[in-house]
Design a protein around this motif. Structure first.
Motif, PDB file in Angstrom:
ATOM      1  N   ILE A 268       0.827  -1.202   0.000  1.00  0.00           N
ATOM      2  CA  ILE A 268       0.000   0.000   0.000  1.00  0.00           C
ATOM      3  C   ILE A 268       0.863   1.254   0.000  1.00  0.00           C
ATOM      4  CG2 ILE A 268      -1.644   1.331   1.388  1.00  0.00           C
ATOM      5  CD1 ILE A 268      -3.010  -1.288   2.091  1.00  0.00           C
ATOM      6  N   ARG A 269       1.964   1.239   0.751  1.00  0.00           N
ATOM      7  CA  ARG A 269       2.830   2.426   0.767  1.00  0.00           C
ATOM      8  C   ARG A 269       3.395   2.733  -0.616  1.00  0.00           C
ATOM      9  NH1 ARG A 269       4.963   0.165   5.164  1.00  0.00           N
ATOM     10  NH2 ARG A 269       7.007  -0.117   4.194  1.00  0.00           N
ATOM     11  N   ARG A 270       3.571   1.704  -1.436  1.00  0.00           N
ATOM     12  CA  ARG A 270       4.115   1.933  -2.782  1.00  0.00           C
ATOM     13  C   ARG A 270       3.165   2.727  -3.665  1.00  0.00           C
ATOM     14  NH1 ARG A 270       6.419  -3.336  -2.041  1.00  0.00           N
ATOM     15  NH2 ARG A 270       4.596  -4.337  -2.986  1.00  0.00           N
ATOM     16  N   GLN A 271       1.870   2.769  -3.330  1.00  0.00           N
ATOM     17  CA  GLN A 271       0.915   3.514  -4.152  1.00  0.00           C
ATOM     18  C   GLN A 271       0.717   4.948  -3.646  1.00  0.00           C
ATOM     19  OE1 GLN A 271      -2.549   0.966  -3.682  1.00  0.00           O
ATOM     20  NE2 GLN A 271      -3.543   2.402  -2.274  1.00  0.00           N
ATOM     21  N   LEU A 272       1.429   5.309  -2.560  1.00  0.00           N
ATOM     22  CA  LEU A 272       1.292   6.654  -2.014  1.00  0.00           C
ATOM     23  C   LEU A 272       2.089   7.663  -2.833  1.00  0.00           C
ATOM     24  CD1 LEU A 272       1.799   6.014   1.828  1.00  0.00           C
ATOM     25  CD2 LEU A 272      -0.374   6.452   0.663  1.00  0.00           C
ATOM     26  N   PRO A 273       1.606   8.912  -2.912  1.00  0.00           N
ATOM     27  CA  PRO A 273       2.462  10.006  -3.347  1.00  0.00           C
ATOM     28  C   PRO A 273       3.353  10.420  -2.181  1.00  0.00           C
ATOM     29  CG  PRO A 273       0.360  10.893  -2.686  1.00  0.00           C
ATOM     30  CD  PRO A 273       0.269   9.399  -2.516  1.00  0.00           C
ATOM     31  N   PRO A 274       4.286  11.350  -2.361  1.00  0.00           N
ATOM     32  CA  PRO A 274       5.025  11.860  -1.205  1.00  0.00           C
ATOM     33  C   PRO A 274       4.069  12.438  -0.161  1.00  0.00           C
ATOM     34  CG  PRO A 274       6.074  12.542  -3.245  1.00  0.00           C
ATOM     35  CD  PRO A 274       4.772  11.920  -3.629  1.00  0.00           C
ATOM     36  N   CYS A 275       4.213  11.990   1.088  1.00  0.00           N
ATOM     37  CA  CYS A 275       3.328  12.418   2.178  1.00  0.00           C
ATOM     38  C   CYS A 275       4.168  12.913   3.343  1.00  0.00           C
ATOM     39  CB  CYS A 275       2.457  11.250   2.661  1.00  0.00           C
ATOM     40  SG  CYS A 275       1.317  10.573   1.433  1.00  0.00           S
ATOM     41  N   LEU A 276       3.712  13.998   3.963  1.00  0.00           N
ATOM     42  CA  LEU A 276       4.340  14.539   5.161  1.00  0.00           C
ATOM     43  C   LEU A 276       3.289  14.597   6.257  1.00  0.00           C
ATOM     44  CD1 LEU A 276       6.673  15.934   6.711  1.00  0.00           C
ATOM     45  CD2 LEU A 276       5.834  18.113   5.773  1.00  0.00           C
ATOM     46  N   LEU A 277       3.527  13.869   7.359  1.00  0.00           N
ATOM     47  CA  LEU A 277       2.615  13.843   8.502  1.00  0.00           C
ATOM     48  C   LEU A 277       3.260  14.625   9.646  1.00  0.00           C
ATOM     49  CD1 LEU A 277       1.646  11.475   6.692  1.00  0.00           C
ATOM     50  CD2 LEU A 277       1.138  10.192   8.769  1.00  0.00           C
ATOM     51  N   ILE A 278       2.591  15.711  10.084  1.00  0.00           N
ATOM     52  CA  ILE A 278       3.115  16.588  11.129  1.00  0.00           C
ATOM     53  C   ILE A 278       2.286  16.400  12.393  1.00  0.00           C
ATOM     54  CG2 ILE A 278       3.673  18.963  11.751  1.00  0.00           C
ATOM     55  CD1 ILE A 278       3.620  19.637   8.751  1.00  0.00           C
ATOM     56  N   HIS A 279       2.978  16.235  13.525  1.00  0.00           N
ATOM     57  CA  HIS A 279       2.255  15.988  14.779  1.00  0.00           C
ATOM     58  C   HIS A 279       3.072  16.536  15.939  1.00  0.00           C
ATOM     59  CE1 HIS A 279      -1.151  13.278  16.218  1.00  0.00           C
ATOM     60  NE2 HIS A 279      -0.737  13.899  17.313  1.00  0.00           N
ATOM     61  N   ALA A 280       2.397  17.045  16.962  1.00  0.00           N
ATOM     62  CA  ALA A 280       3.060  17.558  18.158  1.00  0.00           C
ATOM     63  C   ALA A 280       2.925  16.575  19.313  1.00  0.00           C
ATOM     64  CB  ALA A 280       2.464  18.914  18.569  1.00  0.00           C
ATOM     65  N   GLU A 281       3.983  16.458  20.088  1.00  0.00           N
ATOM     66  CA  GLU A 281       3.950  15.557  21.239  1.00  0.00           C
ATOM     67  C   GLU A 281       2.971  16.026  22.309  1.00  0.00           C
ATOM     68  OE1 GLU A 281       8.015  15.486  22.432  1.00  0.00           O
ATOM     69  OE2 GLU A 281       8.542  13.816  21.096  1.00  0.00           O
ATOM     70  N   ASP A 282       2.708  17.343  22.371  1.00  0.00           N
ATOM     71  CA  ASP A 282       1.799  17.850  23.406  1.00  0.00           C
ATOM     72  C   ASP A 282       0.375  18.056  22.875  1.00  0.00           C
ATOM     73  OD1 ASP A 282       2.142  20.092  21.833  1.00  0.00           O
ATOM     74  OD2 ASP A 282       2.674  21.447  23.477  1.00  0.00           O
ATOM     75  N   ASP A 283       0.017  17.367  21.797  1.00  0.00           N
ATOM     76  CA  ASP A 283      -1.350  17.423  21.278  1.00  0.00           C
ATOM     77  C   ASP A 283      -2.302  16.845  22.328  1.00  0.00           C
ATOM     78  OD1 ASP A 283      -3.806  16.896  19.936  1.00  0.00           O
ATOM     79  OD2 ASP A 283      -2.782  16.657  18.024  1.00  0.00           O
ATOM     80  N   PRO A 284      -3.257  17.639  22.841  1.00  0.00           N
ATOM     81  CA  PRO A 284      -4.144  17.115  23.887  1.00  0.00           C
ATOM     82  C   PRO A 284      -5.269  16.237  23.353  1.00  0.00           C
ATOM     83  CG  PRO A 284      -4.688  19.398  23.444  1.00  0.00           C
ATOM     84  CD  PRO A 284      -3.480  19.083  22.600  1.00  0.00           C
ATOM     85  N   TRP A 285      -5.535  16.296  22.050  1.00  0.00           N
ATOM     86  CA  TRP A 285      -6.662  15.555  21.484  1.00  0.00           C
ATOM     87  C   TRP A 285      -6.236  14.225  20.873  1.00  0.00           C
ATOM     88  CZ3 TRP A 285     -10.395  19.249  18.353  1.00  0.00           C
ATOM     89  CH2 TRP A 285     -10.815  20.290  19.185  1.00  0.00           C
ATOM     90  N   VAL A 286      -5.168  14.246  20.102  1.00  0.00           N
ATOM     91  CA  VAL A 286      -4.762  13.076  19.313  1.00  0.00           C
ATOM     92  C   VAL A 286      -3.395  12.603  19.801  1.00  0.00           C
ATOM     93  CG1 VAL A 286      -4.290  12.168  17.011  1.00  0.00           C
ATOM     94  CG2 VAL A 286      -6.030  13.956  17.318  1.00  0.00           C
ATOM     95  N   PRO A 287      -3.299  11.398  20.359  1.00  0.00           N
ATOM     96  CA  PRO A 287      -2.006  10.928  20.876  1.00  0.00           C
ATOM     97  C   PRO A 287      -0.982  10.781  19.754  1.00  0.00           C
ATOM     98  CG  PRO A 287      -3.615   9.138  20.851  1.00  0.00           C
ATOM     99  CD  PRO A 287      -4.367  10.390  20.514  1.00  0.00           C
ATOM    100  N   VAL A 288       0.259  11.096  20.073  1.00  0.00           N
ATOM    101  CA  VAL A 288       1.312  11.078  19.067  1.00  0.00           C
ATOM    102  C   VAL A 288       1.846   9.672  18.815  1.00  0.00           C
ATOM    103  CG1 VAL A 288       3.226  11.446  20.682  1.00  0.00           C
ATOM    104  CG2 VAL A 288       3.413  12.296  18.335  1.00  0.00           C
ATOM    105  N   GLU A 289       1.649   8.743  19.759  1.00  0.00           N
ATOM    106  CA  GLU A 289       2.280   7.423  19.656  1.00  0.00           C
ATOM    107  C   GLU A 289       1.932   6.668  18.375  1.00  0.00           C
ATOM    108  OE1 GLU A 289       2.602   8.869  23.667  1.00  0.00           O
ATOM    109  OE2 GLU A 289       0.823   8.545  22.396  1.00  0.00           O
ATOM    110  N   PRO A 290       0.661   6.621  17.924  1.00  0.00           N
ATOM    111  CA  PRO A 290       0.391   5.907  16.670  1.00  0.00           C
ATOM    112  C   PRO A 290       1.142   6.499  15.473  1.00  0.00           C
ATOM    113  CG  PRO A 290      -1.638   6.207  17.901  1.00  0.00           C
ATOM    114  CD  PRO A 290      -0.595   7.036  18.597  1.00  0.00           C
ATOM    115  N   THR A 291       1.210   7.829  15.398  1.00  0.00           N
ATOM    116  CA  THR A 291       1.970   8.449  14.314  1.00  0.00           C
ATOM    117  C   THR A 291       3.449   8.110  14.452  1.00  0.00           C
ATOM    118  OG1 THR A 291       0.384  10.269  14.126  1.00  0.00           O
ATOM    119  CG2 THR A 291       2.576  10.640  13.217  1.00  0.00           C
TER     120      THR A 291
END
Length: 336
Positions: A268-291
């Motif tokens: 599946i990753r081979r079918q992706l275009p270039p992707c940039l995922l940005i995340h903050a460690e102190d995000d109170p809503w979405v935990p950073v660990e899965p990213t």
């Protein structure tokens, strides 16, 4: 990212909660919304409404960027408009999409959106590719908007054919996501923490109002569920989102609509275009660990940028919104 200055929060937005709430407390000075309304057919007589914005330079755009709002948002929200304005100034045309039930498009489609909205989003991507008229088509998703785009990019060949797409053709030429949930189950647990009680109440209020405002109506069972106090986003998804999108249960919905597991598959990753995922460690809503768990899978197609500070879709620095500017530069470098 190489050559990029690290994010530094500006006073007084010094912690994750203040970064998250900054756009609630303070509005940016933006020009009047002059976006051209464009309806997109998604089948069964339903349409999604987008706003098209030309580059502010007046020159031919470098590309077309599809902007996707988050949970409870719309194309009119200040953060999305600010991102669009930054991209316009960088030479891009922008398409701010209202997902099903959101913003000015509320009257054009029955129901509400989900984290996996491929049956809506794939037809939009097909039509957006035509609208780009040979120019690159890029995607940018804030929070749950990024989840929707990642789910579209990891969709099956059957889903793409059903939407009239060539399974071998790229859906996007690049993607940036900010504060995006890649695992809905862990995100649900995070927002239910006692510290996040006010956040969850605010989100639930918006979701319930959006659902009850459906001009096509709601079922008796849905109305009964919405008129009693819902205790969590999970309860809303169990009563509304999962059954509306044909999932067996809320657990089934969270599992299938989480792009994390598909992003770990090499095929599946081979079918992706270039992707940039940005995340903050102190995000109170979405935990950073899965990213962060995707760090082992980084390559030229999947890049992660994890910062210590920034909150949830905050990143308000000394020179403005850091992620707005970073997204514009990353797209420019990608196309160069």
């Amino acid at each position: 990212m190489d050559g990029e200055p690290p994010f530094e929060p500006r006073f007084p937005w010094l912690n994750g909660d203040l970064q998250t709430l900054r756009d609630t407390f303070r509005s940016d000075a933006l020009p009047p919304d002059q976006g051209q309304p464009l309806p997109f057919d998604v089948g069964n007589g339903d349409q999604l409404l987008a706003k098209w914005d030309a580059p502010l330079s007046g020159l031919e755009p470098l590309g077309l960027v599809l902007l996707m709002h988050g949970l409870g948002g719309s194309s009119q929200r200040g953060g999305l408009r600010r991102m669009g304005d930054t991209l316009q100034r960088a030479g891009f045309a922008v398409l701010r999409l209202n997902m099903r039930g959101a913003g000015d498009g509320r009257a054009l489609a029955r129901g509400t959106y989900a984290a996996n909205s491929n049956r809506d989003l794939l037809p939009v991507l097909r039509q957006a590719r035509s609208l780009a008229a040979g120019l690159p088509l890029l995607g940018m998703g804030i929070s749950l908007g990024g989840t929707k785009l990642l789910n579209a990019l990891t969709s099956s060949s059957l889903e793409r054919r059903t939407a009239g797409l060539d399974p071998q053709a790229p859906l996007l030429d690049g993607l940036v996501t900010i504060s995006t949930p890649v695992d809905l189950e862990s995100c649900s647990r995070q927002i239910e923490l006692p510290r996040n009680r006010l956040y969850q109440h605010w989100l639930l209020k918006r979701l319930v109002a959006q659902t009850l405002a459906d001009p096509f109506g709601v079922t008796a069972a849905e109305r009964q569920a919405l008129e009693r106090p819902l205790e969590s986003i999970r309860a809303f998804d169990a009563a509304i989102t999962a059954p509306r999108w044909s999932y067996r249960s809320v657990d089934d919905y969270y599992r299938q609509a989480s792009p994390l597991w598909r992003l770990q598959e090499p095929r599946i990753r081979r079918q992706l275009p270039p992707c940039l995922l940005i995340h903050a460690e102190d995000d109170p809503w979405v935990p950073v660990e899965p990213t962060r768990s995707l760090e082992a899978f980084q390559d030229e197609r999947l890049q992660l940028l994890v910062t210590a500070k920034g909150g949830h879709n905050g990143f308000h620095g000394r020179g403005g919104c850091w992620t707005d500017q970073l997204t514009a530069r990353w797209f420019q470098a990608l196309l160069a």
